[in-house]
Write a protein that holds these residues in place. Structure first.
Motif, mmCIF file in Angstrom:
data_model
loop_
_atom_site.group_PDB
_atom_site.id
_atom_site.type_symbol
_atom_site.label_atom_id
_atom_site.label_comp_id
_atom_site.label_asym_id
_atom_site.label_seq_id
_atom_site.Cartn_x
_atom_site.Cartn_y
_atom_site.Cartn_z
ATOM 1 N N GLY A 52 39.051 18.328 53.546
ATOM 2 C CA GLY A 52 38.072 17.329 52.576
ATOM 3 C C GLY A 52 37.010 18.315 52.152
ATOM 4 N N ALA A 53 36.262 17.549 51.236
ATOM 5 C CA ALA A 53 35.249 18.274 50.493
ATOM 6 C C ALA A 53 34.113 17.369 50.182
ATOM 7 C CB ALA A 53 35.703 18.872 49.139
ATOM 8 N N ASP A 54 32.801 17.672 49.893
ATOM 9 C CA ASP A 54 31.769 16.869 49.587
ATOM 10 C C ASP A 54 31.065 17.806 48.560
ATOM 11 O OD1 ASP A 54 30.576 18.774 50.953
ATOM 12 O OD2 ASP A 54 29.405 17.354 52.228
ATOM 13 N N TYR A 55 30.389 16.686 47.581
ATOM 14 C CA TYR A 55 29.768 17.330 46.529
ATOM 15 C C TYR A 55 28.418 16.415 46.147
ATOM 16 C CZ TYR A 55 28.413 19.776 42.098
ATOM 17 O OH TYR A 55 27.918 20.744 41.185
ATOM 18 N N SER A 56 27.402 17.104 45.957
ATOM 19 C CA SER A 56 26.089 16.082 45.156
ATOM 20 C C SER A 56 26.067 16.233 43.741
ATOM 21 C CB SER A 56 25.085 16.327 45.956
ATOM 22 O OG SER A 56 24.698 17.616 45.873
ATOM 23 N N PHE A 57 25.700 14.868 43.171
ATOM 24 C CA PHE A 57 25.620 14.894 41.910
ATOM 25 C C PHE A 57 24.097 14.607 41.753
ATOM 26 C CE2 PHE A 57 29.917 14.470 42.409
ATOM 27 C CZ PHE A 57 30.603 15.281 41.580
ATOM 28 N N PHE A 58 23.589 14.616 40.317
ATOM 29 C CA PHE A 58 22.233 14.344 39.809
ATOM 30 C C PHE A 58 21.219 14.411 40.659
ATOM 31 C CE2 PHE A 58 25.599 10.981 38.744
ATOM 32 C CZ PHE A 58 25.591 11.319 37.290
ATOM 33 N N ASP A 59 21.019 16.019 41.104
ATOM 34 C CA ASP A 59 19.916 16.365 41.799
ATOM 35 C C ASP A 59 20.081 15.904 43.212
ATOM 36 O OD1 ASP A 59 18.744 17.951 39.786
ATOM 37 O OD2 ASP A 59 18.024 16.432 38.781
ATOM 38 N N GLY A 60 21.245 15.394 43.912
ATOM 39 C CA GLY A 60 21.203 15.055 45.069
ATOM 40 C C GLY A 60 21.215 13.770 45.347
#
Length: 397
Positions: free
Chosen positions: A273-281
């Motif tokens: 799996g993977a995780d990612y943050s958008f819009f400055d977290g």
């Protein structure tokens, strides 16, 4: 017997708490549950629960400490009946003792001693022994398994011991070994005891852990059919990898081998799996896939009645921070084998520091929900509900 144990445990807590007041912490959770039933459950049901987890720490000199944790619960309605149904399905003891308008339970969660040295750490007692870096499913976390489909579940401890040796004091590499008692606490012949050796290292942006475990020969002969017998014991080997870059990535596998009947890939449980943050977290998105072999640690059988019947699963979740104090979450799990799904939506807000108000909604779906086939593992009948709503207040102290 349960009543005697509860009284003794209460007396112990009452005696220790005043002494360790400065080291006492915990969580209190007040929640209300409403459900539209399925799978033999009533068309409508309600449940209420007052739960508290009390944790204490008593230092022993400078290098050791004693830890304890206790779960106190008072509940009524569907929560009691769901616990009774789970106990009947798994062969576990019913945790609640009924009163006049509630049923209560007093459960020992942690009770262990920990000693920390410059290069050696050692713990023994009733404790949690987590392994691997999995985001959701965690195949290597087989001593105290997680279940993302039950977000309110409290992870159990295991009676055992674990020791770690750091070749370079203060470094990021360690060798560890552990032993855990059999799942059946009444066994006297040592059958089902688990022993393991492992190695772990952390680099600047990556981590790796390797684990080998042996479970002594045992037979599982409860009311489940068919019963299981491991005449030559079980061997397990696992590897977990994690990389922290702009995209957080994890991969994990645990292979189980029964020398009496080796079955190839059927013993493999693996996730990626993977995780990612958008819009400055502000938005955090994660996804993880699980393959659960028919004879793996995550499969459903007599030794693990709470495991998964299917082979392929996907979990996806997105959390949006509306502010520093308010978050919403959308996600859930999907079973590829029978095309069933368990969507989950949640909201939480912190009006004051340490206090969280929350609401959660689950709506299991399968082909039967749309009159296009039979039910599935994650569907309404399997979860005993078509819609499950939970609202509550959680306090940390």
């Amino acid at each position: 017997m349960r009543t005697i144990f509860s009284v003794c445990l209460f007396a112990f807590v009452a005696g220790v708490m005043p002494i360790a007041a400065q080291s006492l912490s915990g969580t209190a959770d007040t929640r209300l549950v409403l459900s539209a039933g399925a799978g033999g459950a009533p068309d409508f049901s309600w449940g209420a629960e007052e739960y508290a987890n009390l944790r204490l720490k008593v230092p022993v000199r400078d290098a050791a400490a004693f830890y304890g944790a206790f779960n106190l619960t008072a509940a009524a309605g569907s929560i009691i009946n769901d616990a009774r149904a789970y106990a009947a399905a798994t062969g576990a003891d019913m945790p609640f003792i009924a009163g006049e308008n509630y049923a209560g339970s007093l459960e020992l969660e942690r009770l262990y001693l920990q000693i920390n040295g410059d290069s050696i750490n050692w713990s023994a007692g009733l404790l949690r022994m987590p392994f691997g870096f999995g985001l959701v499913w965690g195949p290597m976390d087989f001593i105290n398994p997680r279940n993302p489909l039950q977000p309110d579940a409290r992870l159990r401890g295991a009676l055992g011991t674990i020791g770690s040796w750091y070749p370079v004091p203060g470094g990021d590499a360690r060798l560890f070994a552990f032993a855990a008692a059999p799942k059946d606490p009444l066994k006297q012949d040592g059958g089902g005891a688990r022993f393991a050796l492992g190695f772990e290292n952390h680099w600047e942006k990556a981590s790796a852990q390797f684990l080998y475990s042996f479970e002594t020969p045992a037979a599982y002969t409860p009311q489940f059919v068919p019963a299981l017998e491991y005449s030559q014991g079980l061997h397990r080997a696992g590897l977990s990898l994690k990389a922290d870059m702009e995209l957080g990535f994890s991969a994990e596998l645990l292979y189980t081998l029964d020398p009496a009947s080796p079955d190839g890939i059927r013993g493999l449980s693996a996730s990626a799996g993977a995780d990612y943050s958008f819009f400055d977290g502000k938005l955090l998105v994660l996804a993880e896939y699980l393959y659960s072999g028919a004879d793996s640690i995550t499969a459903r059988n007599a030794a693990n009645p709470a495991g998964y019947a299917g082979r392929h699963f996907l979990y996806v979740s997105g959390t949006w921070s509306l502010s520093d104090f308010t978050r919403i979450n959308l996600g859930g799990a999907y079973a590829f084998d029978d095309l069933s799904a368990l969507p989950i939506a949640g909201w939480e807000h912190e009006p004051l520091q340490g206090i969280t108000v929350y609401a959660r909604l689950q709506a299991p779906l399968d082909r039967e929900s749309f009159d296009r086939g039979t039910g599935g593992e994650l569907g309404p009948a399997a979860n005993r509900t078509r819609v499950l709503g939970t609202a509550g207040v959680k306090v940390k102290f």
